[in-house]
Design a protein around this motif. Structure first.
Motif, mmCIF file in Angstrom:
data_model
loop_
_atom_site.group_PDB
_atom_site.id
_atom_site.type_symbol
_atom_site.label_atom_id
_atom_site.label_comp_id
_atom_site.label_asym_id
_atom_site.label_seq_id
_atom_site.Cartn_x
_atom_site.Cartn_y
_atom_site.Cartn_z
ATOM 1 N N ARG A 60 0.815 -1.204 0.000
ATOM 2 C CA ARG A 60 0.000 0.000 0.000
ATOM 3 C C ARG A 60 0.857 1.267 0.000
ATOM 4 O O ARG A 60 0.587 2.211 -0.743
ATOM 5 N N GLY A 61 1.912 1.290 0.808
ATOM 6 C CA GLY A 61 2.753 2.485 0.905
ATOM 7 C C GLY A 61 3.383 2.874 -0.426
ATOM 8 O O GLY A 61 3.178 3.993 -0.915
ATOM 9 N N PRO A 62 4.158 1.983 -1.052
ATOM 10 C CA PRO A 62 4.765 2.325 -2.354
ATOM 11 C C PRO A 62 3.730 2.679 -3.418
ATOM 12 O O PRO A 62 3.958 3.564 -4.243
ATOM 13 N N LEU A 63 2.581 1.987 -3.398
ATOM 14 C CA LEU A 63 1.534 2.271 -4.389
ATOM 15 C C LEU A 63 1.058 3.705 -4.274
ATOM 16 O O LEU A 63 0.946 4.427 -5.276
ATOM 17 N N PHE A 64 0.776 4.162 -3.046
ATOM 18 C CA PHE A 64 0.274 5.518 -2.856
ATOM 19 C C PHE A 64 1.343 6.568 -3.150
ATOM 20 O O PHE A 64 1.035 7.655 -3.618
ATOM 21 N N HIS A 65 2.611 6.242 -2.891
ATOM 22 C CA HIS A 65 3.680 7.178 -3.233
ATOM 23 C C HIS A 65 3.736 7.381 -4.750
ATOM 24 O O HIS A 65 3.821 8.511 -5.239
ATOM 25 N N VAL A 66 3.681 6.286 -5.487
ATOM 26 C CA VAL A 66 3.739 6.368 -6.955
ATOM 27 C C VAL A 66 2.523 7.105 -7.495
ATOM 28 O O VAL A 66 2.649 7.989 -8.360
ATOM 29 N N VAL A 67 1.330 6.773 -6.984
ATOM 30 C CA VAL A 67 0.102 7.410 -7.471
ATOM 31 C C VAL A 67 0.109 8.910 -7.147
ATOM 32 O O VAL A 67 -0.242 9.738 -7.995
ATOM 33 N N SER A 68 0.519 9.277 -5.930
ATOM 34 C CA SER A 68 0.524 10.689 -5.525
ATOM 35 C C SER A 68 1.495 11.500 -6.362
ATOM 36 O O SER A 68 1.161 12.574 -6.867
ATOM 37 N N LEU A 69 2.710 10.986 -6.532
ATOM 38 C CA LEU A 69 3.710 11.714 -7.320
ATOM 39 C C LEU A 69 3.305 11.763 -8.793
ATOM 40 O O LEU A 69 3.515 12.782 -9.467
ATOM 41 N N GLY A 70 2.700 10.686 -9.278
ATOM 42 C CA GLY A 70 2.220 10.686 -10.658
ATOM 43 C C GLY A 70 1.125 11.718 -10.871
ATOM 44 O O GLY A 70 1.101 12.408 -11.902
ATOM 45 N N ALA A 71 0.223 11.854 -9.887
ATOM 46 C CA ALA A 71 -0.848 12.840 -9.989
ATOM 47 C C ALA A 71 -0.276 14.258 -10.011
ATOM 48 O O ALA A 71 -0.737 15.107 -10.782
ATOM 49 N N VAL A 72 0.730 14.512 -9.171
ATOM 50 C CA VAL A 72 1.353 15.841 -9.139
ATOM 51 C C VAL A 72 1.982 16.171 -10.495
ATOM 52 O O VAL A 72 1.814 17.279 -11.030
ATOM 53 N N LEU A 73 2.699 15.222 -11.065
ATOM 54 C CA LEU A 73 3.343 15.453 -12.361
ATOM 55 C C LEU A 73 2.314 15.666 -13.464
ATOM 56 O O LEU A 73 2.476 16.548 -14.321
ATOM 57 N N LEU A 74 1.249 14.874 -13.440
ATOM 58 C CA LEU A 74 0.209 14.993 -14.474
ATOM 59 C C LEU A 74 -0.504 16.334 -14.379
ATOM 60 O O LEU A 74 -0.738 17.001 -15.397
ATOM 61 N N ILE A 75 -0.852 16.750 -13.167
ATOM 62 C CA ILE A 75 -1.536 18.032 -12.979
ATOM 63 C C ILE A 75 -0.638 19.184 -13.424
ATOM 64 O O ILE A 75 -1.086 20.112 -14.106
ATOM 65 N N THR A 76 0.639 19.119 -13.037
ATOM 66 C CA THR A 76 1.581 20.173 -13.428
ATOM 67 C C THR A 76 1.730 20.241 -14.937
ATOM 68 O O THR A 76 1.785 21.334 -15.520
ATOM 69 N N TYR A 77 1.767 19.079 -15.595
ATOM 70 C CA TYR A 77 1.913 19.036 -17.047
ATOM 71 C C TYR A 77 0.730 19.729 -17.728
ATOM 72 O O TYR A 77 0.916 20.569 -18.625
ATOM 73 N N TYR A 78 -0.480 19.396 -17.304
ATOM 74 C CA TYR A 78 -1.659 19.989 -17.944
ATOM 75 C C TYR A 78 -1.798 21.467 -17.591
ATOM 76 O O TYR A 78 -2.256 22.263 -18.424
ATOM 77 N N PHE A 79 -1.375 21.835 -16.384
ATOM 78 C CA PHE A 79 -1.479 23.247 -16.016
ATOM 79 C C PHE A 79 -0.536 24.099 -16.862
ATOM 80 O O PHE A 79 -0.877 25.222 -17.249
ATOM 81 N N ARG A 80 0.640 23.595 -17.161
ATOM 82 C CA ARG A 80 1.607 24.355 -17.964
ATOM 83 C C ARG A 80 1.078 24.621 -19.375
ATOM 84 O O ARG A 80 1.478 25.589 -20.013
ATOM 85 N N LYS A 81 0.175 23.762 -19.845
ATOM 86 C CA LYS A 81 -0.362 23.932 -21.192
ATOM 87 C C LYS A 81 -1.414 25.034 -21.269
ATOM 88 O O LYS A 81 -1.777 25.462 -22.365
#
Length: 204
Positions: A97-118
């Motif tokens: 559970r721990g590693p899964l949530f770390h990957v999902v959380s960091l992935g969400a941050v990167l995805l949101i930042t990517y779309y916001f920059r556009k």
């Protein structure tokens, strides 16, 4: 600094601060975790250090009371969620559970930042995404701070119907994510790609 990044920072940090502040108040007022701790530093240490072992009720911080805002509809009650939204994946072993949530959380941050920059930040039709993405980002980071500090998220908002039906407990970060996602859904309809105009027929 471009206006859109001012909005990003202000909304994201605002959600994080409000989320963590309300969780601090809940732990201080509704649990025994900060009892006997006089200084702010000691209380923050009790909240952000490794939590004590789970008690007989399955909670790390022991509740001492709850607040009935509306007796038949809404209350403030301390709860812990080691899983995702609505308790999803809470039964996974901590090592998974721990590693899964770390990957999902960091992935969400990167995805949101990517779309916001556009986003241009100047198109009025972008307003739903311009405010919705920072709300989602702030909510995701607010809950991620909980996971980093103690491996579970603090929830305390409990909506119910005469105790016969209840919505899963949630917090300010969850509410920000839901509002943000709703705004992004509106954005998806508002900013539909306009079909390219057909070239005008040459006059005979």
């Amino acid at each position: 600094m471009p206006r859109k990044y001012v909005i990003l920072l202000a909304v994201t940090l605002g959600v994080i601060v409000l989320d963590q502040w309300t969780k601090y108040l809940v732990v201080r007022e509704l649990t025994t975790q900060m009892d006997g701790k006089e200084s702010l530093g000691a209380r923050l240490g009790a909240m952000y250090s490794d939590p004590p072992p789970q008690g007989f009720n399955g909670l790390h911080y022991q509740p001492k009371r709850h607040i009935e805002v509306s007796e038949n509809f809404f209350r403030l009650r301390y709860a812990e969620n080691p899983g995702a939204a609505w308790g999803l994946f809470r039964n996974l072993p901590p090592s998974t559970r721990g590693p899964l949530f770390h990957v999902v959380s960091l992935g969400a941050v990167l995805l949101i930042t990517y779309y916001f920059r556009k986003l241009s930040g100047t198109d009025p039709e972008e307003k739903w995404a311009l405010w919705g993405l920072p709300l989602v980002l702030g909510g995701a980071l607010g809950n991620y701070i909980d996971r980093l500090a103690r491996a579970f998220v603090i929830d305390f908002l409990e909506a119910h119907w005469f105790d016969k039906a209840a919505w899963p407990s949630f917090n300010i970060a969850d509410a920000a994510i839901c509002v943000g996602v709703g705004m992004l859904l509106v954005d998806a309809f508002v900013r539909k790609e306009k079909p390219a105009e057909a070239p005008s027929k040459a006059k005979a």
